[in-house]
Design an enzyme around this catalytic site. Structure first.
Site, PDB file in Angstrom:
ATOM      1  N   ARG A  87       3.218  -1.535  10.695  1.00 54.24           N
ATOM      2  CA  ARG A  87       4.550  -1.591  11.733  1.00 54.24           C
ATOM      3  C   ARG A  87       4.760  -2.907  12.322  1.00 54.24           C
ATOM      4  NH1 ARG A  87       2.257   3.673  14.519  1.00 54.24           N
ATOM      5  NH2 ARG A  87       0.254   2.765  13.595  1.00 54.24           N
TER       6      ARG A  87
ATOM      7  N   LYS B 127      -7.474   8.282  -1.121  1.00 58.39           N
ATOM      8  CA  LYS B 127      -8.799   8.656  -0.174  1.00 58.39           C
ATOM      9  C   LYS B 127      -9.280   9.927  -1.175  1.00 58.39           C
ATOM     10  CE  LYS B 127      -7.526   6.875   4.065  1.00 58.39           C
ATOM     11  NZ  LYS B 127      -6.252   6.515   4.091  1.00 58.39           N
TER      12      LYS B 127
ATOM     13  N   LYS C 292       0.924  -1.209   0.085  1.00 58.73           N
ATOM     14  CA  LYS C 292       0.028  -0.031  -0.011  1.00 58.73           C
ATOM     15  C   LYS C 292       0.942   1.058  -0.105  1.00 58.73           C
ATOM     16  CE  LYS C 292      -2.499   1.556   3.733  1.00 58.73           C
ATOM     17  NZ  LYS C 292      -2.188   3.047   3.861  1.00 58.73           N
TER      18      LYS C 292
ATOM     19  N   THR D  40     -11.031   5.483  11.354  1.00 59.29           N
ATOM     20  CA  THR D  40     -10.883   5.119  12.715  1.00 59.29           C
ATOM     21  C   THR D  40     -10.683   6.265  13.537  1.00 59.29           C
ATOM     22  OG1 THR D  40      -8.849   4.051  11.990  1.00 59.29           O
ATOM     23  CG2 THR D  40     -10.753   2.446  12.392  1.00 59.29           C
TER      24      THR D  40
ATOM     25  N   ASP E 226      -3.555   4.370  -1.963  1.00 51.88           N
ATOM     26  CA  ASP E 226      -4.262   4.858  -0.817  1.00 51.88           C
ATOM     27  C   ASP E 226      -4.352   6.359  -0.809  1.00 51.88           C
ATOM     28  OD1 ASP E 226      -6.070   4.802   1.335  1.00 51.88           O
ATOM     29  OD2 ASP E 226      -4.399   4.507   2.764  1.00 51.88           O
TER      30      ASP E 226
ATOM     31  N   ASP F 119     -14.071  15.065  -3.657  1.00 54.50           N
ATOM     32  CA  ASP F 119     -14.080  16.192  -4.391  1.00 54.50           C
ATOM     33  C   ASP F 119     -15.582  16.232  -5.227  1.00 54.50           C
ATOM     34  OD1 ASP F 119     -13.729  18.597  -5.652  1.00 54.50           O
ATOM     35  OD2 ASP F 119     -11.475  18.492  -5.489  1.00 54.50           O
TER      36      ASP F 119
HETATM   37  O1  C5P Z   1       1.565   0.278  11.250  1.00 54.42           O
HETATM   38  P1  C5P Z   1      -0.169  -0.123  11.144  1.00 54.42           P
HETATM   39  O2  C5P Z   1      -0.348  -1.498  10.788  1.00 54.42           O
HETATM   40  O3  C5P Z   1      -1.040   0.605  12.086  1.00 54.42           O
HETATM   41  O4  C5P Z   1      -0.713   0.735   9.663  1.00 54.42           O
HETATM   42  C1  C5P Z   1      -2.113   0.822   9.088  1.00 54.42           C
HETATM   43  C2  C5P Z   1      -2.095   1.405   8.080  1.00 54.42           C
HETATM   44  O5  C5P Z   1      -3.467   1.380   7.830  1.00 54.42           O
HETATM   45  C3  C5P Z   1      -1.604   2.852   7.669  1.00 54.42           C
HETATM   46  O6  C5P Z   1      -1.020   2.937   6.528  1.00 54.42           O
HETATM   47  C4  C5P Z   1      -2.713   3.400   8.155  1.00 54.42           C
HETATM   48  O7  C5P Z   1      -2.677   4.655   7.430  1.00 54.42           O
HETATM   49  C5  C5P Z   1      -3.816   2.917   7.572  1.00 54.42           C
HETATM   50  N1  C5P Z   1      -5.108   2.949   8.042  1.00 54.42           N
HETATM   51  C6  C5P Z   1      -5.541   2.761   9.349  1.00 54.42           C
HETATM   52  N2  C5P Z   1      -6.737   2.872   9.638  1.00 54.42           N
HETATM   53  C7  C5P Z   1      -7.792   3.263   8.721  1.00 54.42           C
HETATM   54  C8  C5P Z   1      -7.357   3.532   7.418  1.00 54.42           C
HETATM   55  C9  C5P Z   1      -6.124   3.372   7.122  1.00 54.42           C
HETATM   56  O8  C5P Z   1      -4.723   2.272  10.136  1.00 54.42           O
HETATM   57  N3  C5P Z   1      -8.990   3.401   9.174  1.00 54.42           N
END
Ligand code: C5P
Length: 237
Positions: A213, A61, A32, A121, A59, A64
């Protein structure tokens, strides 16, 4: 074996850091690319990742007026990614325009999948009520917006693993759920409020998981990826 449904979030600051991460792997991945990397590096980052044979969820998003989103999607379609996305709150008309733009700009005969972000979220009931003036339970808003996305011809939504089963039940079994908020047992939760393991996300009916992560910050990212894939793709606890 089928392609992996584990999408690795490449939340790196630039092309160099991204390459250093990808160099560790000798297998095709699904990754992503988000706003930080894309706005910093431009379309070249997509070309570099595609040249290495990986699938991409871009991604960005989009949100507009319908005409602008359609024209933007026409351009994004030319990058030939596998998944792109928009905000469901942009309206059914805007989401329909997104799909039209992808159809018009697609490379070959297959357009990228288009999915919608329902409620971020980072929003909660309090923000809906007091800032946005949406006086409905958050879960109902998520399902309603997922339904709108389906009506607009989109392929799925980004949502919490906990929302995946209600969405499949109320919107459709074949409507794709892509779910972040994943951690391997014992990992740091960081800024995610509610997290599930890859195995649990599969049992909650997620179709794809987005993992950042837990893989990118692991001591051994390749081993961490294989552990996530073992749980999610193979369903082994
Ligand atoms: O590091 P981690 O596993 O928390 O990363 C989650 C990824 O998913 C990040 O790129 C974050 O921006 C994305 N994301 C999220 N929650 C959302 C939408 C996207 O954590 N509701």
């Amino acid at each position: 074996m089928e392609d992996s449904k584990v999408i690795i979030a490449l939340d790196f600051k630039d092309q160099e850091a991204t390459k250093a991460f990808l160099d560790k792997f000798d297998e095709p991945l699904f990754v992503k690319v988000g706003m930080e990397l894309f706005y910093g590096e431009g379309p070249d980052i997509i070309k570099m990742i595609k040249a290495r044979g990986h699938k991409i969820f871009l991604d960005l998003k989009l949100h507009d007026i319908p005409h602008t989103v359609k024209q933007a999607m026409k351009n994004l379609a030319r990058l030939d990614c596998d998944i792109v996305n928009v905000h469901a709150s942009g309206s059914i008309a805007m989401m329909k325009a997104a799909v039209e733009g992808l159809e018009e700009g697609k490379v070959g005969d297959k357009r990228p999948l288009c999915i919608a972000v329902t409620c971020l979220t980072s929003l909660d009931q309090d923000v809906l009520d007091h800032e946005l003036g949406i006086h409905e339970p958050l879960e109902d808003v998520v399902v309603k917006w997922a339904n709108n996305a389906k009506m607009a011809g989109l392929d799925g939504v980004v949502c919490s693993p906990l929302e995946s089963a209600p969405i499949h039940e109320k919107v459709g079994k074949d409507f794709i759920t892509v779910t972040p908020g994943i951690r391997l047992a014992g990992n740091n939760v960081n800024d995610q409020k509610r997290v599930t393991t890859p195995y649990k996300a599969r049992s909650l009916t997620s179709n794809y998981i987005v993992v950042g992560r837990s893989i990118t910050a692991a001591d051994d990212p390749v081993a961490a990826y294989h552990e996530v894939s073992r749980q999610f793709d193979k369903g082994e606890e």
